[in-house]
Write an enzyme that holds these catalytic residues in place. Structure first.
Site, PDB file in Angstrom:
ATOM      1  N   CYS A  61      79.330  75.001  37.330  1.00  0.00           N
ATOM      2  CA  CYS A  61      79.557  74.144  36.202  1.00  0.00           C
ATOM      3  C   CYS A  61      80.135  74.877  35.273  1.00  0.00           C
ATOM      4  O   CYS A  61      80.156  76.077  35.088  1.00  0.00           O
ATOM      5  CB  CYS A  61      78.300  73.940  35.815  1.00  0.00           C
ATOM      6  SG  CYS A  61      79.016  72.589  34.139  1.00  0.00           S
ATOM      7  N   CYS A  64      78.491  75.383  32.123  1.00  0.00           N
ATOM      8  CA  CYS A  64      76.643  75.892  31.751  1.00  0.00           C
ATOM      9  C   CYS A  64      76.224  76.822  32.916  1.00  0.00           C
ATOM     10  O   CYS A  64      75.205  77.583  32.725  1.00  0.00           O
ATOM     11  CB  CYS A  64      75.629  74.868  31.593  1.00  0.00           C
ATOM     12  SG  CYS A  64      75.524  73.825  33.612  1.00  0.00           S
ATOM     13  N   CYS A 113      73.988  69.970  32.702  1.00  0.00           N
ATOM     14  CA  CYS A 113      75.134  69.903  31.209  1.00  0.00           C
ATOM     15  C   CYS A 113      74.991  68.811  30.648  1.00  0.00           C
ATOM     16  O   CYS A 113      76.103  67.765  29.990  1.00  0.00           O
ATOM     17  CB  CYS A 113      75.606  70.657  30.529  1.00  0.00           C
ATOM     18  SG  CYS A 113      77.123  71.391  31.489  1.00  0.00           S
ATOM     19  N   CYS A 135      85.031  64.734  45.557  1.00  0.00           N
ATOM     20  CA  CYS A 135      86.338  65.138  44.511  1.00  0.00           C
ATOM     21  C   CYS A 135      86.031  65.837  43.671  1.00  0.00           C
ATOM     22  O   CYS A 135      86.030  64.880  42.615  1.00  0.00           O
ATOM     23  CB  CYS A 135      87.611  64.582  44.998  1.00  0.00           C
ATOM     24  SG  CYS A 135      89.121  64.013  44.598  1.00  0.00           S
TER      25      CYS A 135
END
Length: 146
Positions: A61, A64, A113, A135
């Site tokens: 991510c 985070c 997060c 996706c």
């Protein structure tokens, strides 16, 4: 998705590990990152950094650093966004029913997060182990080479 977690269900944990105000997120993100990750936007197809990347590694991510997908689960869906057939682990993402844009879809968010990552689709006939297509938006991810 696990047997106990349907796309329409909220996660069993009601809070994410990373909690910040919109002002804090905005100060740490580019305008595109904020629009996609915090406002559930979508980047244009074939425009993102990772839609055609074949580099080995782990996708985390961008907000985070939580590890979400591996390059081993990435495949070319021809859609213009990075596509994966499964997350690294089910507890890394959460699913939310999304009925925006005149259709019902399943939104995928980072469980750590609560950033918007993209959507997951099933039954499209891809030759993958799960018949799912996660996706994702490139702007929501960062590739960490291993």
């Amino acid at each position: 998705m696990s047997e106990n977690q349907t796309p329409e269900s909220e996660p069993t944990s009601s809070s994410s590990n990373v909690t910040k105000t919109n002002e804090q997120w905005r100060s740490e993100m580019t305008a595109d990152e904020f629009r996609v990750m915090r406002q559930a936007g979508t980047e244009a197809p074939f425009s993102g950094e990772y839609w055609d990347t074949t580099t080995a590694g782990v996708y985390e991510c961008r907000a985070c650093g939580e590890e979400l997908f591996t390059s081993n689960a990435k495949f070319d869906a021809g859609c213009g966004w990075p596509s994966f057939f499964a997350p690294l682990a089910e507890d890394r993402v959460r699913y939310i029913r999304d009925s925006s844009m005149g259709m019902v879809r399943v939104e995928v968010r980072c469980a750590s997060c609560d950033s918007h990552l993209g959507h997951v689709f099933e039954g499209e006939g891809f030759n993958t182990p799960t018949d799912q297509r996660f996706c994702m938006n490139s702007v929501s991810l960062r590739l960490k080479n291993v």
